[in-house]
Design a protein around this motif. Sequence first.
Motif, PDB file in Angstrom:
ATOM      1  N   GLY A   1       0.808  -1.214   0.000  1.00  0.00           N
ATOM      2  CA  GLY A   1       0.000   0.000   0.000  1.00  0.00           C
ATOM      3  C   GLY A   1       0.837   1.258   0.000  1.00  0.00           C
ATOM      4  N   GLY A   2       1.956   1.234   0.714  1.00  0.00           N
ATOM      5  CA  GLY A   2       2.836   2.401   0.742  1.00  0.00           C
ATOM      6  C   GLY A   2       3.372   2.728  -0.643  1.00  0.00           C
TER       7      GLY A   2
ATOM      8  N   CYS B   1      -1.281   8.462  -5.035  1.00  0.00           N
ATOM      9  CA  CYS B   1      -1.979   9.348  -4.099  1.00  0.00           C
ATOM     10  C   CYS B   1      -1.130  10.494  -3.556  1.00  0.00           C
ATOM     11  CB  CYS B   1      -2.501   8.550  -2.901  1.00  0.00           C
ATOM     12  SG  CYS B   1      -3.362   7.023  -3.324  1.00  0.00           S
ATOM     13  N   SER B   2       0.172  10.292  -3.473  1.00  0.00           N
ATOM     14  CA  SER B   2       1.023  11.249  -2.754  1.00  0.00           C
ATOM     15  C   SER B   2       1.101  12.616  -3.421  1.00  0.00           C
ATOM     16  CB  SER B   2       2.422  10.683  -2.534  1.00  0.00           C
ATOM     17  OG  SER B   2       3.083  10.514  -3.771  1.00  0.00           O
ATOM     18  N   SER B   3       0.863  12.704  -4.717  1.00  0.00           N
ATOM     19  CA  SER B   3       0.942  14.020  -5.361  1.00  0.00           C
ATOM     20  C   SER B   3      -0.086  14.983  -4.769  1.00  0.00           C
ATOM     21  CB  SER B   3       0.763  13.910  -6.875  1.00  0.00           C
ATOM     22  OG  SER B   3      -0.511  13.399  -7.199  1.00  0.00           O
ATOM     23  N   CYS B   4      -1.209  14.457  -4.305  1.00  0.00           N
ATOM     24  CA  CYS B   4      -2.215  15.305  -3.648  1.00  0.00           C
ATOM     25  C   CYS B   4      -2.193  15.160  -2.125  1.00  0.00           C
ATOM     26  CB  CYS B   4      -3.620  14.965  -4.151  1.00  0.00           C
ATOM     27  SG  CYS B   4      -3.898  15.465  -5.858  1.00  0.00           S
TER      28      CYS B   4
ATOM     29  N   THR C   1      -0.964  18.046   1.113  1.00  0.00           N
ATOM     30  CA  THR C   1      -0.240  19.042   0.316  1.00  0.00           C
ATOM     31  C   THR C   1      -1.189  20.217   0.083  1.00  0.00           C
ATOM     32  OG1 THR C   1      -0.992  18.286  -1.864  1.00  0.00           O
ATOM     33  CG2 THR C   1       0.972  17.187  -0.957  1.00  0.00           C
ATOM     34  N   GLU C   2      -0.768  21.147  -0.734  1.00  0.00           N
ATOM     35  CA  GLU C   2      -1.655  22.249  -1.113  1.00  0.00           C
ATOM     36  C   GLU C   2      -2.769  21.772  -2.046  1.00  0.00           C
ATOM     37  OE1 GLU C   2       0.544  25.594  -2.584  1.00  0.00           O
ATOM     38  OE2 GLU C   2       1.735  25.753  -0.759  1.00  0.00           O
TER      39      GLU C   2
ATOM     40  N   ILE D   1      -5.351   1.466   1.787  1.00  0.00           N
ATOM     41  CA  ILE D   1      -6.062   1.709   3.048  1.00  0.00           C
ATOM     42  C   ILE D   1      -5.262   1.149   4.222  1.00  0.00           C
ATOM     43  CG2 ILE D   1      -8.142   1.163   4.390  1.00  0.00           C
ATOM     44  CD1 ILE D   1      -9.621   1.137   1.618  1.00  0.00           C
ATOM     45  N   ALA D   2      -4.701  -0.047   4.049  1.00  0.00           N
ATOM     46  CA  ALA D   2      -3.876  -0.634   5.118  1.00  0.00           C
ATOM     47  C   ALA D   2      -2.701   0.283   5.441  1.00  0.00           C
ATOM     48  CB  ALA D   2      -3.384  -2.019   4.705  1.00  0.00           C
ATOM     49  N   TYR D   3      -2.100   0.856   4.407  1.00  0.00           N
ATOM     50  CA  TYR D   3      -0.992   1.793   4.619  1.00  0.00           C
ATOM     51  C   TYR D   3      -1.471   3.039   5.372  1.00  0.00           C
ATOM     52  CZ  TYR D   3       2.294   5.513   3.612  1.00  0.00           C
ATOM     53  OH  TYR D   3       3.151   6.579   3.742  1.00  0.00           O
ATOM     54  N   ILE D   4      -2.590   3.612   4.945  1.00  0.00           N
ATOM     55  CA  ILE D   4      -3.119   4.811   5.604  1.00  0.00           C
ATOM     56  C   ILE D   4      -3.433   4.510   7.066  1.00  0.00           C
ATOM     57  CG2 ILE D   4      -5.090   6.407   5.697  1.00  0.00           C
ATOM     58  CD1 ILE D   4      -5.154   6.122   2.567  1.00  0.00           C
TER      59      ILE D   4
END
Length: 128
Positions: A42-43, A50-53, A61-62, A115-118
């Motif tokens: 998941g990470g 997902c990380s860009s947002c 982020t912004e 989701i598991a990562y979050i």
Amino acid sequence: MKKYLLFSLVIFLTACEAPDPAARRAALHLPPEGFVSDATQGGALFVTNCSSCHGNNARGTEQGPPLVNNVYRPAHHADFAFHMAVRDGVRQHHWGFGDMPAVPQITPEQTAHVIAYIRQEQSKAGIR
């Protein structure tokens, strides 16, 4: 006449079967029954999709909100809410970042890994 009615009812009920459970889960963007998610996978998926947002380690982020936040704790946003957000997108409601678009390239299984990562990151931050 009663035999005809009974026969018609049996045919009608047979034709109106509910979809099988696997098809229902797929339609709801849920992984198969018994699927085991993995926060490590998941990470990696989070970084790619997902990380860009939502930022590094889901801290925001912004462009998008932090998912490591009490707003997204399991009691307020269950895992199913994340599946629906990925499948359908979500209208802005907690933050001022705008609507989130659907993310159709992510499968239900991949979503479960994310989701598991979050949830792991939330747990590290004391969010339960």
